[in-house]
Design a protein around this motif. Structure first.
Motif, PDB file in Angstrom:
ATOM      1  N   ASP A 259      -7.695  -9.551  -1.256  1.00 12.77           N
ATOM      2  CA  ASP A 259      -6.413  -9.644  -0.557  1.00 12.77           C
ATOM      3  C   ASP A 259      -5.575  -8.383  -0.768  1.00 12.77           C
ATOM      4  OD1 ASP A 259      -7.172 -12.160   0.272  1.00 12.77           O
ATOM      5  OD2 ASP A 259      -6.100 -13.197  -1.344  1.00 12.77           O
ATOM      6  N   ILE A 260      -5.618  -7.843  -1.981  1.00 13.10           N
ATOM      7  CA  ILE A 260      -4.938  -6.573  -2.235  1.00 13.10           C
ATOM      8  C   ILE A 260      -5.551  -5.479  -1.372  1.00 13.10           C
ATOM      9  CG2 ILE A 260      -4.555  -4.776  -3.970  1.00 13.10           C
ATOM     10  CD1 ILE A 260      -4.292  -6.985  -6.059  1.00 13.10           C
ATOM     11  N   ALA A 261      -6.880  -5.513  -1.243  1.00 12.33           N
ATOM     12  CA  ALA A 261      -7.560  -4.501  -0.443  1.00 12.33           C
ATOM     13  C   ALA A 261      -7.177  -4.591   1.029  1.00 12.33           C
ATOM     14  CB  ALA A 261      -9.067  -4.635  -0.607  1.00 12.33           C
ATOM     15  N   ILE A 262      -6.948  -5.803   1.526  1.00 14.29           N
ATOM     16  CA  ILE A 262      -6.487  -5.945   2.912  1.00 14.29           C
ATOM     17  C   ILE A 262      -5.150  -5.224   3.088  1.00 14.29           C
ATOM     18  CG2 ILE A 262      -5.666  -7.579   4.643  1.00 14.29           C
ATOM     19  CD1 ILE A 262      -7.718  -9.588   3.512  1.00 14.29           C
ATOM     20  N   ALA A 263      -4.248  -5.436   2.117  1.00 12.35           N
ATOM     21  CA  ALA A 263      -2.966  -4.728   2.166  1.00 12.35           C
ATOM     22  C   ALA A 263      -3.173  -3.220   2.076  1.00 12.35           C
ATOM     23  CB  ALA A 263      -2.064  -5.215   1.030  1.00 12.35           C
ATOM     24  N   GLU A 264      -4.153  -2.798   1.280  1.00 14.77           N
ATOM     25  CA  GLU A 264      -4.440  -1.368   1.146  1.00 14.77           C
ATOM     26  C   GLU A 264      -4.952  -0.781   2.456  1.00 14.77           C
ATOM     27  OE1 GLU A 264      -5.571  -1.271  -3.632  1.00 14.77           O
ATOM     28  OE2 GLU A 264      -7.150  -1.397  -2.127  1.00 14.77           O
ATOM     29  N   VAL A 265      -5.824  -1.524   3.143  1.00 16.00           N
ATOM     30  CA  VAL A 265      -6.334  -1.047   4.429  1.00 16.00           C
ATOM     31  C   VAL A 265      -5.190  -0.877   5.427  1.00 16.00           C
ATOM     32  CG1 VAL A 265      -7.751  -1.662   6.423  1.00 16.00           C
ATOM     33  CG2 VAL A 265      -8.649  -1.988   4.119  1.00 16.00           C
ATOM     34  N   ILE A 266      -4.304  -1.869   5.477  1.00 17.57           N
ATOM     35  CA  ILE A 266      -3.135  -1.763   6.356  1.00 17.57           C
ATOM     36  C   ILE A 266      -2.293  -0.543   5.972  1.00 17.57           C
ATOM     37  CG2 ILE A 266      -0.988  -2.891   7.056  1.00 17.57           C
ATOM     38  CD1 ILE A 266      -2.450  -5.587   6.629  1.00 17.57           C
ATOM     39  N   ALA A 267      -2.129  -0.337   4.674  1.00 18.48           N
ATOM     40  CA  ALA A 267      -1.330   0.795   4.200  1.00 18.48           C
ATOM     41  C   ALA A 267      -1.960   2.122   4.591  1.00 18.48           C
ATOM     42  CB  ALA A 267      -1.174   0.717   2.678  1.00 18.48           C
ATOM     43  N   VAL A 268      -3.295   2.211   4.524  1.00 17.71           N
ATOM     44  CA  VAL A 268      -3.977   3.444   4.917  1.00 17.71           C
ATOM     45  C   VAL A 268      -3.767   3.718   6.398  1.00 17.71           C
ATOM     46  CG1 VAL A 268      -6.231   4.520   5.212  1.00 17.71           C
ATOM     47  CG2 VAL A 268      -5.697   3.370   3.082  1.00 17.71           C
ATOM     48  N   ILE A 269      -3.874   2.674   7.217  1.00 21.41           N
ATOM     49  CA  ILE A 269      -3.656   2.839   8.654  1.00 21.41           C
ATOM     50  C   ILE A 269      -2.243   3.337   8.927  1.00 21.41           C
ATOM     51  CG2 ILE A 269      -3.514   1.625  10.856  1.00 21.41           C
ATOM     52  CD1 ILE A 269      -5.721  -0.252   9.776  1.00 21.41           C
ATOM     53  N   VAL A 270      -1.271   2.707   8.274  1.00 26.52           N
ATOM     54  CA  VAL A 270       0.127   3.121   8.451  1.00 26.52           C
ATOM     55  C   VAL A 270       0.319   4.566   7.993  1.00 26.52           C
ATOM     56  CG1 VAL A 270       2.495   2.692   7.720  1.00 26.52           C
ATOM     57  CG2 VAL A 270       1.003   0.771   8.293  1.00 26.52           C
ATOM     58  N   ALA A 271      -0.259   4.909   6.847  1.00 24.92           N
ATOM     59  CA  ALA A 271      -0.138   6.285   6.347  1.00 24.92           C
ATOM     60  C   ALA A 271      -0.760   7.275   7.317  1.00 24.92           C
ATOM     61  CB  ALA A 271      -0.785   6.392   4.968  1.00 24.92           C
ATOM     62  N   GLY A 272      -1.956   6.933   7.834  1.00 24.49           N
ATOM     63  CA  GLY A 272      -2.612   7.827   8.776  1.00 24.49           C
ATOM     64  C   GLY A 272      -1.798   8.074  10.028  1.00 24.49           C
ATOM     65  N   LEU A 273      -1.042   7.069  10.449  1.00 24.68           N
ATOM     66  CA  LEU A 273      -0.218   7.205  11.640  1.00 24.68           C
ATOM     67  C   LEU A 273       1.083   7.963  11.377  1.00 24.68           C
ATOM     68  CD1 LEU A 273      -0.628   3.612  13.136  1.00 24.68           C
ATOM     69  CD2 LEU A 273      -1.683   5.728  13.988  1.00 24.68           C
ATOM     70  N   LEU A 274       1.581   7.901  10.139  1.00 27.66           N
ATOM     71  CA  LEU A 274       2.927   8.413   9.857  1.00 27.66           C
ATOM     72  C   LEU A 274       2.978   9.760   9.165  1.00 27.66           C
ATOM     73  CD1 LEU A 274       4.833   5.196   8.692  1.00 27.66           C
ATOM     74  CD2 LEU A 274       4.755   6.220  10.966  1.00 27.66           C
ATOM     75  N   VAL A 275       1.995  10.066   8.302  1.00 29.07           N
ATOM     76  CA  VAL A 275       2.174  11.225   7.413  1.00 29.07           C
ATOM     77  C   VAL A 275       2.319  12.542   8.170  1.00 29.07           C
ATOM     78  CG1 VAL A 275       1.133  10.241   5.340  1.00 29.07           C
ATOM     79  CG2 VAL A 275      -0.339  11.312   7.069  1.00 29.07           C
ATOM     80  N   ASP A 276       1.524  12.743   9.206  1.00 33.23           N
ATOM     81  CA  ASP A 276       1.642  14.002   9.951  1.00 33.23           C
ATOM     82  C   ASP A 276       2.876  14.013  10.846  1.00 33.23           C
ATOM     83  OD1 ASP A 276      -0.742  15.265   9.002  1.00 33.23           O
ATOM     84  OD2 ASP A 276      -1.909  13.893  10.240  1.00 33.23           O
ATOM     85  N   ARG A 277       3.330  12.831  11.259  1.00 32.31           N
ATOM     86  CA  ARG A 277       4.459  12.749  12.175  1.00 32.31           C
ATOM     87  C   ARG A 277       5.793  12.825  11.447  1.00 32.31           C
ATOM     88  NH1 ARG A 277       4.110   8.006  16.447  1.00 32.31           N
ATOM     89  NH2 ARG A 277       2.311   9.330  16.947  1.00 32.31           N
ATOM     90  N   LEU A 278       5.921  12.079  10.340  1.00 36.45           N
ATOM     91  CA  LEU A 278       7.200  12.024   9.625  1.00 36.45           C
ATOM     92  C   LEU A 278       7.301  13.045   8.502  1.00 36.45           C
ATOM     93  CD1 LEU A 278       7.768   8.160   9.352  1.00 36.45           C
ATOM     94  CD2 LEU A 278       8.566   9.749  11.112  1.00 36.45           C
ATOM     95  N   GLY A 279       6.177  13.597   8.111  1.00 39.62           N
ATOM     96  CA  GLY A 279       6.168  14.543   7.003  1.00 39.62           C
ATOM     97  C   GLY A 279       5.397  13.990   5.820  1.00 39.62           C
ATOM     98  N   ARG A 280       4.439  14.753   5.332  1.00 46.10           N
ATOM     99  CA  ARG A 280       3.571  14.272   4.258  1.00 46.10           C
ATOM    100  C   ARG A 280       4.341  14.061   2.957  1.00 46.10           C
ATOM    101  NH1 ARG A 280      -0.119  17.463   7.553  1.00 46.10           N
ATOM    102  NH2 ARG A 280       0.513  19.467   6.688  1.00 46.10           N
ATOM    103  N   ARG A 281       5.173  15.028   2.597  1.00 43.72           N
ATOM    104  CA  ARG A 281       5.946  14.901   1.358  1.00 43.72           C
ATOM    105  C   ARG A 281       6.952  13.764   1.455  1.00 43.72           C
ATOM    106  NH1 ARG A 281      10.797  18.202  -1.076  1.00 43.72           N
ATOM    107  NH2 ARG A 281      11.368  18.157   1.118  1.00 43.72           N
TER     108      ARG A 281
END
Length: 392
Positions: A259-281
Motif C-alpha cells: 500500500d505504501i508502494a502504491i502511494a510511492e508510484v502515485i508520487a513518482v507520477i506526480v513528480a515526473g509531471l511537475l519537477v521540470d515544469r515547476l522547478g526541480r529544486r
C-alpha cells in the motif's frame, strides 16, 4: 541528447527510448527490492540470522558505509563507462545475496556490505546514464520514470517476499532476489544499448578536486545525507513498531508495504509531471516540508492501526516524491561531471542510510516513537533550509 535523429512518441514524452527505459527499469527494480527488503521484514530476517533486531539493524546501517567508495566509483563511471560499473554492481549483488542465504551471526555483515556496495556502484552509474541520454527539458521526467522502480518494488516484490518469508522462511527471500539479480546482470550485459557518448576517455571529466570544491556540490551531498538519514530512520522503525505495538506478522507487513508502494508510484507520477515544469529544486523543498506534516499525522494517530497505517502510506508517498525530486536536482549542480556528481550524491545517501537506522533504532527502544519522529522531522527541516539557500 537523444538516441536517434527522429525520436519516437515515447521518447518525446519520457525523455528516453523504450529500449533504454524498459531494461533499466527492470534491473533497477531488482536492485531496489534487494536493498529495501530488509526494512519491513527486519524482525524476521534478524531471527533467521540469529541476531536481535537492534544488532541486525546495526549491520544494515553498517552496510551503507561502503558509500565511502562512491567517489572512486564515480570516477570509474566517467572513465570506463556506465554499463561496466552497473554490471560490476550487479555481480556484487549476486555475491552478497548468496552470502546472506548461507551465513549467520555477525558474519552476515560481510555479504551485507556487498549488497550495499552493489547499490553504491549501480545507482549512480544508472543515473548518470539516464542524465546523459535525456534532453535537459525532460531530464527530471526520465529520471523519475526509472526511479519509479523503487516504488514498484514495494508494490510488486514486497508482498511476494512477505508470503515467501511466512511460507518458506526468511532465507528463501535471499534466494529469490539472488536469482533475479542474475537476470539483471544478463540484461545489462546483453540488452542495454550503449550510450551515444563514451566517458571512457581518461581526462574527459574535470578533476575530482575541482568538482568537490563547488559549494553547490557540497550542499547537495549534505542535503541527501540529511534526507536519507530521515528516510532510513523512518523505514527502520515502522515495521518494528507495527510488530511490537499491534503484533502485525510478515504477510500483513508486506501488504502494508504494498500500500505504501502504491502511494510511492502515485508520487513518482506526480513528480515526473511537475519537477521540470515547476522547478526541480522547488519540488524537492516542498516535499521535505510535506513529509514533516505527514509525520505529525502519524504522531497524532499512532494508537489506532487503521489511521496509523494511512499515515504511514502518506509518509511513504511523500518521501518518494521528495527523493525523486531531489535526485533530479543532482545533475544540475555539476553537469560536466555527471558520474562524479551522482557518486557524491550516493555518498551522501549512503551516509544517511547508515546514520538513520543507527540513530533511530536505539532511540526507539530507549524513548519510543515520538523521539524518533522528532529526529526525523528535525533532519528534514534542516535539509529544506540547506536546499533553499545553497542549491541551484
Amino acid at each position: 541528447m537523444s538516441t536517434s535523429s527522429a525520436p519516437s512518441r515515447w521518447q518525446r514524452i519520457a525523455g528516453l527510448s523504450f529500449a533504454v527505459a524498459a531494461p533499466l527499469f527492470i534491473v533497477r527494480l531488482i536492485v531496489d527490492a534487494s536493498i529495501r527488503m530488509v526494512f519491513p521484514f527486519l524482525p524476521q530476517l534478524a531471527t533467521a540470522a540469529g541476531l536481535t533486531v537492534t544488532a541486525f539493524g546495526q549491520i544494515v546501517a553498517f552496510r551503507a558505509w561502503n558509500g565511502i567508495a562512491a567517489p572512486w566509483l564515480g570516477r570509474a563511471v566517467d572513465r570506463f563507462g556506465q554499463r561496466a560499473v552497473m554490471l560490476a554492481g550487479l555481480l556484487c549483488l549476486v555475491a552478497g545475496l548468496a552470502g546472506l542465504f548461507t551465513l549467520s551471526g555477525v558474519w552476515v555483515a560481510l555479504p551485507m556490505l556487498l549488497v550495499g556496495l552493489a547499490s553504491t556502484a549501480f545507482i549512480p552509474a544508472q543515473q548518470a546514464f539516464v542524465t546523459e541520454l535525456a534532453p535537459l527539458e525532460r531530464r527530471g521526467r526520465a529520471l523519475a520514470i526509472v526511479d519509479a522502480a523503487f516504488a514498484t518494488s514495494g508494490l510488486v516484490l514486497m508482498p511476494l517476499l512477505g508470503v515467501v518469508i511466512d511460507q518458506f522462511g526468511a532465507r528463501a527471500s535471499y534466494a529469490l532476489m539472488g536469482g533475479l539479480a542474475v537476470v539483471g546482470a544478463l540484461i545489462v550485459a546483453f540488452l542495454l544499448p550503449a550510450p551515444p557518448r563514451a566517458h571512457a576517455v581518461r581526462g574527459s571529466a574535470p578533476p575530482f578536486a575541482a568538482v568537490i570544491r563547488q559549494t553547490t556540490v557540497q550542499a547537495m551531498t549534505f542535503v541527501l545525507a540529511l534526507l536519507f538519514t530521515a528516510y532510513a530512520g523512518f523505514n527502520a522503525v515502522w515495521g518494528v513498531w507495527l510488530n511490537q505495538r499491534f503484533g502485525v506478522e510478515a504477510t500483513r507487513v508486506g501488504e502494508i508495504a504494498r500500500d505504501i508502494a502504491i502511494a510511492e508510484v502515485i508520487a513518482v507520477i506526480v513528480a515526473g509531471l511537475l519537477v521540470d515544469r515547476l522547478g526541480r529544486r522547488r519540488c524537492a523543498i516542498a516535499g521535505l516540508v510535506l513529509v514533516v506534516v505527514a509525520l505529525g499525522g502519524w504522531a497524532l494517530r499512532q494508537d489506532a492501526l487503521p489511521t496509523a497505517t494511512l499515515a504511514l502510506i502518506a509518509i511513504g508517498g511523500l518521501f518518494e516524491f521528495t527523493l525523486v525530486s531531489a535526485f533530479t536536482v543532482v545533475g544540475d549542480q555539476a553537469p560536466d561531471a555527471l558520474g562524479t556528481m551522482f557518486s557524491l550524491a550516493s555518498l551522501g545517501a549512503s551516509a544517511g542510510l547508515a546514520l538513520g537506522p543507527a540513530l533511530a533504532l536505539p532511540l526507539f527502544e530507549a524513548s519510543g516513537l515520538p523521539a524518533v519522529l522528532g529526529l526525523v522531522a528535525g533532519t528534514l527541516l534542516l535539509a529544506a533550509g540547506l536546499a533553499r539557500w545553497k542549491l541551484r
